[in-house]
Motif scaffolding. Structure first.
Motif, short mmCIF file in Angstrom:
data_model
loop_
_atom_site.label_atom_id
_atom_site.label_comp_id
_atom_site.label_asym_id
_atom_site.label_seq_id
_atom_site.Cartn_x
_atom_site.Cartn_y
_atom_site.Cartn_z
N THR A 122 -2.21 0.66 6.39
CA THR A 122 -0.98 1.23 6.93
C THR A 122 -0.23 1.95 5.81
OG1 THR A 122 0.31 -0.80 6.52
CG2 THR A 122 -0.78 -0.57 8.67
N TYR A 123 0.57 2.91 6.22
CA TYR A 123 1.36 3.68 5.23
C TYR A 123 2.32 2.78 4.49
CZ TYR A 123 4.44 7.32 3.38
OH TYR A 123 5.18 8.12 2.55
N SER A 130 -1.62 4.78 10.41
CA SER A 130 -2.44 3.58 10.23
C SER A 130 -3.88 3.94 10.56
CB SER A 130 -1.95 2.44 11.14
OG SER A 130 -0.62 2.08 10.83
#
Length: 260
Positions: free
Chosen positions: A255-256, A244
């Motif tokens: 965020t991923y 993140s």
């Protein structure tokens, strides 16, 4: 070579020279020369030039007001319009250069992480025929800001440095059971041969299950880095699995999981 986002010639110094001596143009041109292979610095140079031209237009406007209806006043008025139009042009070009730089960073991420293009020459050709030194500086800045994983450039190619995968290691020996010589009487305190066979079969089954789990873990694809689109400005940022961070362009949280 990229050595950080610090400018080679301070913009504040150019402001002071513009206000008091109107002598900032040679140093501004020198700054353009020093930043000729630094894309991010070039963007800052265009924006700074626009601001300096706006400042010079105000100075020419004030000078022209002192000499109204004179040839000198008309010259100052003409210079006011020239600097004003030039400042608008530089500001617009700087804004467009910022968007192009963001798109180029996204393209670098796709070429390196997805298409596996690691040659600097091939990367330069893919992003519009830039010179190789500028491409290297772009990649170094992306690494500096966490937009790319750790890498080095050797022999005109990008080489990534990934940590070794943590694989389970079975260090405890597997005991195969108990053997009793035929000429030695059986000890009642020892387990019976049938029980030993059952223990041996259970141990072998456990080993087989462990090997099967290891093969499944190796065959299971590992999460890969992913380009996440910013919900605020729309630019793309390369994130590692579970990572993140804030968008390097507008500061929006990324965020991923947003890229899935």
């Amino acid at each position: 070579m990229y050595k950080g986002d610090k400018m080679r010639i301070n913009g504040v110094l150019l402001f002071i020279m513009t206000i008091f001596y109107m002598s900032s143009i040679p140093f501004l041109l020198l700054r353009y020369y020093l930043h000729r292979n630094l894309s991010y610095h070039n963007v800052k140079d265009w924006r700074l030039t626009g601001t300096l031209l706006f400042l010079m237009s105000l100075l020419f406007l004030s000078y022209g007001g002192r000499y109204l209806d004179t040839p000198l006043g008309n010259g100052f008025t003409a210079m006011f319009f020239v600097c004003l139009v030039g400042g608008i042009y530089c500001k617009v070009r700087g804004r467009r250069a910022t968007r192009r730089l963001g798109d180029r960073y996204d393209r670098y991420g796709v070429l390196l992480m997805q298409e596996k293009v690691t040659s600097i020459s091939d990367l330069a050709a893919e992003v519009g025929g830039l010179n190789k030194q500028r491409v290297e500086n772009d990649l170094l800045r992306m690494r500096e800001h966490g937009l790319l994983p750790n890498f080095s450039i050797f022999g005109g190619r990008v080489q990534f440095h990934y940590p070794p995968a943590n694989e389970p290691v079975y260090s405890q020996p597997v005991h195969t059971g108990y053997s009793q010589p035929d000429d030695q009487p059986w000890n009642e305190d020892e387990p019976e041969p049938g029980a030993v066979s059952m223990l041996l079969a259970a141990a072998l089954q456990g080993v087989e299950n462990g090997i099967k789990q290891m093969k499944e873990q190796k065959q299971r694809p590992l999460p890969q880095p992913m380009v996440v689109q910013c919900p605020g400005c729309g630019s793309g940022t390369l994130l590692q699995p579970g990572e993140s961070r804030a968008c390097p362009y507008c500061g929006s949280p990324l965020t991923y999981a947003q890229g899935k």
